[in-house]
Design an enzyme around this catalytic site. Structure first.
Site, PDB file in Angstrom:
ATOM      1  N   ASP A  21      36.288  42.540  41.799  1.00  0.00           N
ATOM      2  CA  ASP A  21      35.682  42.378  40.475  1.00  0.00           C
ATOM      3  C   ASP A  21      36.736  42.009  39.427  1.00  0.00           C
ATOM      4  O   ASP A  21      37.912  42.322  39.581  1.00  0.00           O
ATOM      5  CB  ASP A  21      34.979  43.696  40.098  1.00  0.00           C
ATOM      6  CG  ASP A  21      34.059  43.531  38.901  1.00  0.00           C
ATOM      7  OD1 ASP A  21      33.618  42.396  38.628  1.00  0.00           O
ATOM      8  OD2 ASP A  21      33.770  44.553  38.239  1.00  0.00           O
ATOM      9  N   HIS A  38      37.114  32.729  39.275  1.00  0.00           N
ATOM     10  CA  HIS A  38      36.600  32.832  40.649  1.00  0.00           C
ATOM     11  C   HIS A  38      37.490  32.027  41.605  1.00  0.00           C
ATOM     12  O   HIS A  38      37.788  32.477  42.720  1.00  0.00           O
ATOM     13  CB  HIS A  38      35.159  32.327  40.733  1.00  0.00           C
ATOM     14  CG  HIS A  38      34.184  33.174  39.961  1.00  0.00           C
ATOM     15  ND1 HIS A  38      34.170  34.541  40.057  1.00  0.00           N
ATOM     16  CD2 HIS A  38      33.194  32.861  39.082  1.00  0.00           C
ATOM     17  CE1 HIS A  38      33.214  35.034  39.268  1.00  0.00           C
ATOM     18  NE2 HIS A  38      32.600  34.025  38.668  1.00  0.00           N
ATOM     19  N   LEU A 132      42.267  40.325  63.188  1.00  0.00           N
ATOM     20  CA  LEU A 132      41.724  40.949  61.967  1.00  0.00           C
ATOM     21  C   LEU A 132      40.236  40.617  61.902  1.00  0.00           C
ATOM     22  O   LEU A 132      39.841  39.472  62.150  1.00  0.00           O
ATOM     23  CB  LEU A 132      42.454  40.390  60.728  1.00  0.00           C
ATOM     24  CG  LEU A 132      41.920  40.855  59.367  1.00  0.00           C
ATOM     25  CD1 LEU A 132      42.132  42.361  59.178  1.00  0.00           C
ATOM     26  CD2 LEU A 132      42.615  40.098  58.223  1.00  0.00           C
TER      27      LEU A 132
HETATM   28  C1  IPE Z   1      30.036  43.567  41.943  1.00  0.00           C
HETATM   29  O1  IPE Z   1      30.542  43.095  40.739  1.00  0.00           O
HETATM   30  C2  IPE Z   1      29.741  42.426  42.867  1.00  0.00           C
HETATM   31  C3  IPE Z   1      30.909  41.696  43.370  1.00  0.00           C
HETATM   32  C4  IPE Z   1      32.150  41.955  43.124  1.00  0.00           C
HETATM   33  C5  IPE Z   1      30.593  40.600  44.244  1.00  0.00           C
HETATM   34  P1  IPE Z   1      29.604  42.842  39.473  1.00  0.00           P
HETATM   35  O2  IPE Z   1      30.481  42.341  38.390  1.00  0.00           O
HETATM   36  O3  IPE Z   1      28.444  42.004  39.843  1.00  0.00           O
HETATM   37  O4  IPE Z   1      29.068  44.312  39.162  1.00  0.00           O
HETATM   38  P2  IPE Z   1      28.547  44.924  37.797  1.00  0.00           P
HETATM   39  O5  IPE Z   1      27.510  43.995  37.261  1.00  0.00           O
HETATM   40  O6  IPE Z   1      29.709  45.037  36.876  1.00  0.00           O
HETATM   41  O7  IPE Z   1      28.015  46.269  38.180  1.00  0.00           O
HETATM   42  C1  IPE Z   2      33.612  39.381  40.450  1.00  0.00           C
HETATM   43  O1  IPE Z   2      34.086  39.018  39.182  1.00  0.00           O
HETATM   44  C2  IPE Z   2      33.084  38.210  41.243  1.00  0.00           C
HETATM   45  C3  IPE Z   2      31.624  38.208  41.388  1.00  0.00           C
HETATM   46  C4  IPE Z   2      30.808  39.149  40.997  1.00  0.00           C
HETATM   47  C5  IPE Z   2      31.039  37.040  42.046  1.00  0.00           C
HETATM   48  P1  IPE Z   2      33.131  38.966  37.941  1.00  0.00           P
HETATM   49  O2  IPE Z   2      32.592  37.595  37.794  1.00  0.00           O
HETATM   50  O3  IPE Z   2      32.101  40.032  37.987  1.00  0.00           O
HETATM   51  O4  IPE Z   2      34.153  39.263  36.761  1.00  0.00           O
HETATM   52  P2  IPE Z   2      33.885  40.136  35.466  1.00  0.00           P
HETATM   53  O5  IPE Z   2      33.445  41.480  35.931  1.00  0.00           O
HETATM   54  O6  IPE Z   2      32.815  39.436  34.675  1.00  0.00           O
HETATM   55  O7  IPE Z   2      35.188  40.165  34.754  1.00  0.00           O
HETATM   56 MG    MG Z   3      32.050  41.942  37.352  1.00  0.00          MG
END
Ligand code: IPE
Ligand code: IPE
Ligand code: MG
Length: 243
Positions: A21, A38, A132
């Protein structure tokens, strides 16, 4: 002698699961579009995968796209799908060379056909490997997985292949997407958020958790090594008394 050594050996997390995240915030802090975060996040995987065998990690499960992530803008969702396709095409030879087996968990059928095809192809291509085991969760949600497993169990009951009273922990585990995989020892989440966001709800019932303040694009093999060190100092009790 061997026993003494075993007593002093630190617990090793052989299955690490990561909620990757913070890509969006990483990009926004640099004045970049979320997709740049990303892309940077996907790049981090190469180093992490390479480091795992030396760190004693045999299974790595990565949360790449949740069942809730469809709520994001069309630009972000299609950009992520493009990155997944590109990753599979670009990294497949490297994964084969390193002996990495890739599996996917999640819904699958809602993804576009191109991506579904690439995922099936990569799973097949890497199926002989054991250096792995990487599991990528795409269109994955823990509740959705439990529901799908429950439906499979009910279908087996209706068909007379299973008796309701025989449905136990191990049997339901066998209906999960992760049927062939061990449970995670350690679940990491980057970005500073302290929540599980629907990840491995069934499998992580007794996992250890660590929440890290850095964003996923800043995660390195050194950070992972630090997490594994700290895991080694923890005492897992599974409900029993210390000792
Ligand atoms: C969780 O992150 C999903 C992934 C890392 C793929 P999110 O950014 O979607 O989660 P919330 O919305 O903060 O709970
Ligand atoms: C995690 O990073 C990747 C996915 C959920 C696909 P985020 O896109 O949720 O990044 P933040 O949480 O908005 O910073
Ligand atoms: Mg996020």
């Amino acid at each position: 002698m061997a026993n003494t050594r075993a007593l002093h050996r630190k617990p090793q997390a052989s299955h690490v699961a990561i909620i990757m995240d913070g890509n969006g915030r990483w990009a926004q802090r640099r004045g970049l579009p979320r997709l740049a975060g990303h892309a940077k996040g996907v790049e981090r995987l190469r180093d992490i995968l390479k480091a795992c065998p030396d760190l004693g990690v045999t299974h790595l499960t990565l949360y790449a796209f949740s069942t809730e992530n469809w709520k994001r803008s069309e630009t972000e969702v299609s950009g992520l799908m493009r990155l997944f396709r590109r990753y599979i095409r670009k990294e497949s030879a490297r994964l084969v060379q390193a002996g990495v087996r890739i599996r996917f968990i999640g819904n699958r059928h809602r993804l576009d056909k191109d991506l579904q095809g690439l995922m099936a192809w990569l799973e097949e291509l890497t199926s002989p490997f054991t250096a792995l085991n990487v599991t990528v969760a795409i269109d994955y949600g823990g509740r959705d997985e439990i529901l799908r497993a429950t439906r499979r169990a009910m279908t087996a009951i209706e068909a007379g292949d299973l008796r309701a009273e025989d449905l136990d922990d191990a049997t339901l585990s066998g209906f999960m997407d992760t049927a062939d995989l061990p449970e995670p020892d350690l679940v990491l989440r980057t970005s500073g958020e302290v929540r599980v966001s629907n990840f491995l709800l069934w499998q992580a019932a007794y996992a250890e958790y660590e929440f890290l303040d850095l964003c996923w694009p800043d995660f390195t093999a050194e950070v992972l090594a630090g997490c594994l060190d700290r895991y080694g100092t923890r005492e897992r009790r599974f409900g029993a008394v210390a000792g």
